[in-house]
Design an enzyme around this catalytic site. Structure first.
Site, PDB file in Angstrom:
ATOM      1  N   HIS A   1      -3.881 -28.336 -45.197  1.00  0.00           N
ATOM      2  CA  HIS A   1      -3.809 -27.317 -44.108  1.00  0.00           C
ATOM      3  C   HIS A   1      -3.449 -27.901 -42.799  1.00  0.00           C
ATOM      4  CE1 HIS A   1      -4.476 -23.573 -41.875  1.00  0.00           C
ATOM      5  NE2 HIS A   1      -4.693 -22.853 -42.953  1.00  0.00           N
ATOM      6  N   LEU A   2      -2.279 -27.736 -42.046  1.00  0.00           N
ATOM      7  CA  LEU A   2      -2.093 -28.472 -41.063  1.00  0.00           C
ATOM      8  C   LEU A   2      -2.460 -27.621 -39.702  1.00  0.00           C
ATOM      9  CD1 LEU A   2       1.780 -29.020 -41.706  1.00  0.00           C
ATOM     10  CD2 LEU A   2      -0.378 -30.739 -41.980  1.00  0.00           C
TER      11      LEU A   2
END
Length: 150
Positions: free
Chosen positions: A73-74
């Site tokens: 998850h950026l």
């Protein structure tokens, strides 16, 4: 079969419990580690070999041949950016190799938009005892080992 999970970005390793989001911090989606990314535009790479089964501008899941799923998850709450500043290099369903660039992004732009750029790397549906060899806090380069999933 043991699975080496590599860092999708360069930066500083931190425990999942320090991620500024309770879903990740409390390991609700699974255990893992997080990386505070180094600044500047960069590509997030595949942490394992497998198939892209979920793909959003700000996050992806890769499923390995033996069915293990790794979520990257950026940033936190970056879904609110609606893809702005993220560039997809792959498509859902595409087979990928560890180290292959998947999404281009700029952690500094995420921070400037008011979000945390921290990158949780999660072993989906894993029990905490299934992970070992956790990388100690400190610097990590893209592609270096974060943990082993058995």
């Amino acid at each position: 079969m043991s699975l080496l999970v590599a860092s999708p970005v360069a930066g500083t390793v931190m425990p999942m419990s320090e991620v500024p989001d309770p879903v990740f911090a409390e390991a609700m989606v699974g255990p893992g580690l997080a990386v505070e990314p180094a600044g500047g535009r960069q590509d997030a790479v595949a942490p394992v070999d497998g198939t892209v089964i979920t793909l959003h501008p700000h996050a992806f899941v890769i499923a390995t041949e033996d069915g293990k799923g790794v979520l990257v998850h950026l940033g936190i709450d970056t879904v609110k950016q609606k893809g702005d500043g993220f560039t997809l290099h792959v498509v859902k369903g595409e087979p990928v190799r560890a180290g292959q660039p998947l999404i281009g992004w700029d952690p500094e732009a995420v921070r400037a938009a008011g979000y945390s750029p921290v990158v949780p790397v999660v072993a989906l549906d894993a029990q905490p005892g299934m992970l070992s060899g956790f990388r100690a806090a400190g610097e990590v380069t893209t592609g270096e080992a974060l943990f082993v999933w058995t």
